[in-house]
Design a protein around this motif. Structure first.
Motif, PDB file in Angstrom:
ATOM      1  N   THR A  27       0.830  -1.208   0.000  1.00  0.00           N
ATOM      2  CA  THR A  27       0.000   0.000   0.000  1.00  0.00           C
ATOM      3  C   THR A  27       0.863   1.255   0.000  1.00  0.00           C
ATOM      4  O   THR A  27       0.589   2.214  -0.735  1.00  0.00           O
ATOM      5  N   GLN A  48     -10.603  -7.281   0.371  1.00  0.00           N
ATOM      6  CA  GLN A  48     -10.789  -5.833   0.446  1.00  0.00           C
ATOM      7  C   GLN A  48     -11.904  -5.341  -0.459  1.00  0.00           C
ATOM      8  O   GLN A  48     -12.382  -4.217  -0.296  1.00  0.00           O
ATOM      9  N   ASP A  54     -12.580  -3.871   7.904  1.00  0.00           N
ATOM     10  CA  ASP A  54     -11.491  -3.044   7.377  1.00  0.00           C
ATOM     11  C   ASP A  54     -10.155  -3.347   8.027  1.00  0.00           C
ATOM     12  O   ASP A  54      -9.115  -3.324   7.363  1.00  0.00           O
ATOM     13  N   SER A  57      -8.731  -7.011   7.120  1.00  0.00           N
ATOM     14  CA  SER A  57      -8.357  -7.107   5.701  1.00  0.00           C
ATOM     15  C   SER A  57      -7.251  -6.122   5.322  1.00  0.00           C
ATOM     16  O   SER A  57      -6.789  -6.122   4.185  1.00  0.00           O
ATOM     17  N   LYS A  59      -7.255  -2.906   4.812  1.00  0.00           N
ATOM     18  CA  LYS A  59      -7.593  -1.970   3.736  1.00  0.00           C
ATOM     19  C   LYS A  59      -6.825  -0.661   3.911  1.00  0.00           C
ATOM     20  O   LYS A  59      -6.479  -0.280   5.038  1.00  0.00           O
ATOM     21  N   ILE A  73     -12.332  -1.564  -4.145  1.00  0.00           N
ATOM     22  CA  ILE A  73     -12.288  -1.670  -2.687  1.00  0.00           C
ATOM     23  C   ILE A  73     -13.637  -1.216  -2.139  1.00  0.00           C
ATOM     24  O   ILE A  73     -14.201  -0.224  -2.612  1.00  0.00           O
ATOM     25  N   ASP A  74     -14.177  -1.941  -1.147  1.00  0.00           N
ATOM     26  CA  ASP A  74     -15.465  -1.595  -0.533  1.00  0.00           C
ATOM     27  C   ASP A  74     -16.596  -1.547  -1.555  1.00  0.00           C
ATOM     28  O   ASP A  74     -17.464  -0.677  -1.495  1.00  0.00           O
TER      29      ASP A  74
END
Length: 430
Positions: A27, A48, A54, A57, A59, A73-74
C-alpha cells in the motif's frame, strides 16, 4: 484535435503491478507512485473488495484513499459474492479507461488468481451475471451431488480437463461442466486456443504487453516479526470488536454450519477466532474465554506467516520460474530496513517507471529467470498413491509426495501389516 496529434500526445504508460507478501508495504509503495505520477490504484484483493472488516483485511485507510483514487475496494456487501471473472471484467475496464485518459494504473496485488486474471488471458468468458450461478449456490441446490460424482461426469465430457483437476476441486470441476453446457465445447479445447497467443497449459498470453512488476522483498525473519507486530497493532486498533460486530450481524450464518471457503467468510481471522466469537460476554470474560482469545491470536499470527510464505512461493514460481509463458519484467526491491524505504524502494521504483515512460535505458535490471523444477515436468498428469489413498496433479507434487516422510511411514506401516498377516497365516497353517 486530429487523431494524429492525439496519438502524439499520448504517453507510453505501463501497467504497474505491486506484489509482495502480506505486510510487506504494498500500500505504501502504491501511494508513493500514485502521488508521483498522478496515478490511480486498483485493488486486487478478494477480501478488500467487500465492505466491513477493514482492520483484519488491512484496507487502505480513509486518509490513504484520499491521496489517490482507489478502485475495487469496498464494493460489495458481505452477502454478495464476486467471482474472478466478475473482478477481471470490471478491473480490465478500469485499467483500459485509465490508459485512454493517460493515467497510470497501479494494481496492488493480494489475491493470486485476481492478479493472474489481469495479466494473462486465462479465463473463459461466462455470459450473464456470474454472481447468480456460483459453485456454492450450485452446492445448495444440489447438496447430494459429490465432487467425485461431478469429476466422473467431467471425465466423460472432457477427459483431458478432468486429468488437470483434482477430484476434490469442486468449484473448478463445476466451472468446466458449466462451460461445456453453455458453449457446447470442451474447456480443454478453449484453453488450447488461448495457448496459441504466447500462452502455456495454464492459459493464454499477456493481456498488457507493457507491464512492470515490483516485488517487495523482506528477510523472512524480519517479515515474520512485522506480521506478528501487525496483528498486535490490529488488536490494539479494535480488531476484536470488528469481528464481534460482524459476527453479531451475521450470527445465524456463522453458528449454523460455518463455511469458511466462500466470499468474505474466507477472511483470515474469522475462522481463527470462531471459538471466541460464538461465546457470550460472560464466557469471553472467563478463563476459558481468555484461553480462546490467546489461542486465536497465536493461530492468526501463524496462519498469516504461512500465507505470506505461500505468496512468496507463488511469485517465484509464476514470474521467475516460467520458461513456457510470456512474463513481464519483475524488479525486486529490498525492503528489509524501513528507515531506508525511500532510498531502497520508492526512488528505484520511480526511476524504473520514468525510464519506461521516456523509453530510455535504466541501470536497474529486472530479476533473472531461475529454473524451478515444478515447471520442468507436466502439470497435467494425474497420479494415485494407493498406499496413502491420495491423488496428485502434476509430476512435481507427485515426486515430493513419494519422497515425503508421511509416505515412507505409510509404506512401513503397510509392510508391518503384511508381515503380521503372513505370520498369522503361517501359524494357522501349522
Amino acid at each position: 484535435m486530429s487523431k494524429r496529434k492525439a496519438d502524439e500526445m499520448s504517453l507510453r504508460l505501463p501497467l504497474v503491478l505491486i506484489l509482495g507478501a502480506t505486510g510487506s508495504g504494498k500500500t505504501k509503495l502504491s501511494l508513493d507512485l500514485a502521488k508521483k505520477f498522478c496515478g490511480e490504484i486498483i485493488g486486487a484483493d478478494s477480501m478488500q473488495i467487500y465492505k466491513k472488516l477493514d482492520i483484519i483485511s488491512a484496507k487502505p485507510t480513509i486518509e490513504e484513499r484520499s491521496v489517490a483514487p482507489h478502485h475495487m475496494i469496498d464494493k460489495l456487501s458481505p452477502n454478495e459474492v464476486c467471482t474472478v471473472v466478475d473482478f477481471r471484467n470490471e478491473a480490465v475496464s478500469i485499467i483500459d479507461k485509465l490508459f485512454a485518459e493517460n493515467k497510470l494504473p497501479i494494481v496492488v496485488g493480494g489475491t493470486n488468481y485476481y492478479i493472474e486474471s489481469l495479466l494473462w488471458h486465462i479465463l473463459i468468458e461466462k455470459p450473464g451475471d456470474t454472481r447468480k450461478t456460483l459453485p456454492w449456490e450450485y452446492r445448495k441446490k444440489n447438496p447430494d451431488v459429490s465432487s467425485e460424482e461431478l469429476h466422473e461426469k467431467l471425465k466423460v465430457l472432457d477427459p483431458e480437463m478432468a486429468t488437470r483437476l483434482h477430484p476434490n476441486n469442486k468449484r473448478k470441476i463445476i466451472r468446466a461442466l458449466e462451460v461445456h453446457e453453455e458453449k457446447g465445447r470442451k474447456t480443454s479445447e478453449i484453453l488450447k486456443e488461448q495457448q496459441m497467443d504466447g500462452g502455456n497449459s495454464q492459459g493464454g498470453g499477456l493481456r498488457y504487453k507493457d507491464t512492470i512488476i515490483f516485488w517487495l522483498q523482506w528477510d523472512q525473519q524480519t517479515l515474520d516479526e512485522r506480521i506478528d507486530k501487525r496483528v498486535d497493532l490490529m488488536i490494539k486498533d479494535g480488531l476484536i470488536n470488528e469481528l464481534l460486530d460482524f459476527h453479531n450481524e451475521y450470527q445465524s450464518y456463522l453458528t449454523s454450519t460455518p463455511d469458511y471457503t466462500t466470499g468474505i467468510y474466507q477472511m483470515i481471522g474469522l475462522k481463527e477466532f470462531h471459538e471466541y466469537l460464538i461465546m457470550n460476554a460472560e464466557q469471553r470474560a472467563s478463563p476459558e474465554g481468555k484461553t480462546a482469545f490467546e489461542s486465536g491470536v497465536e493461530v492468526l499470527k501463524r496462519v498469516t506467516r504461512r500465507y505470506a510464505r505461500k505468496q512468496i512461493r507463488w511469485i517465484r514460481n509464476r514470474f521467475l520460474g516460467r520458461s513456457d509463458r510470456e512474463v513481464p519484467p519483475l524488479y525486486a526491491l529490498k525492503a528489509d530496513r524501513i528507515e531506508q524505504w525511500d532510498e531502497n524502494i520508492t526512488e528505484p521504483a520511480i526511476k524504473i517507471v520514468k525510464s519506461f515512460i521516456s523509453e530510455t535505458p535504466c541501470e536497474i535490471n529486472p530479476e533473472a529467470k531461475v529454473a524451478i523444477q515444478s515447471f520442468a515436468n507436466s502439470q497435467d498428469e494425474t497420479y494415485h498413491c494407493e498406499v496413502c489413498k491420495r491423488i496428485f496433479i502434476g509430476t512435481f507434487q507427485w515426486q515430493i509426495h513419494m519422497k515425503s516422510r508421511k509416505h515412507k511411514m505409510s509404506l512401513l506401516r503397510l509392510a508391518k501389516q503384511e508381515r503380521m498377516c503372513n505370520t498369522i497365516k503361517s501359524d494357522t497353517s501349522s
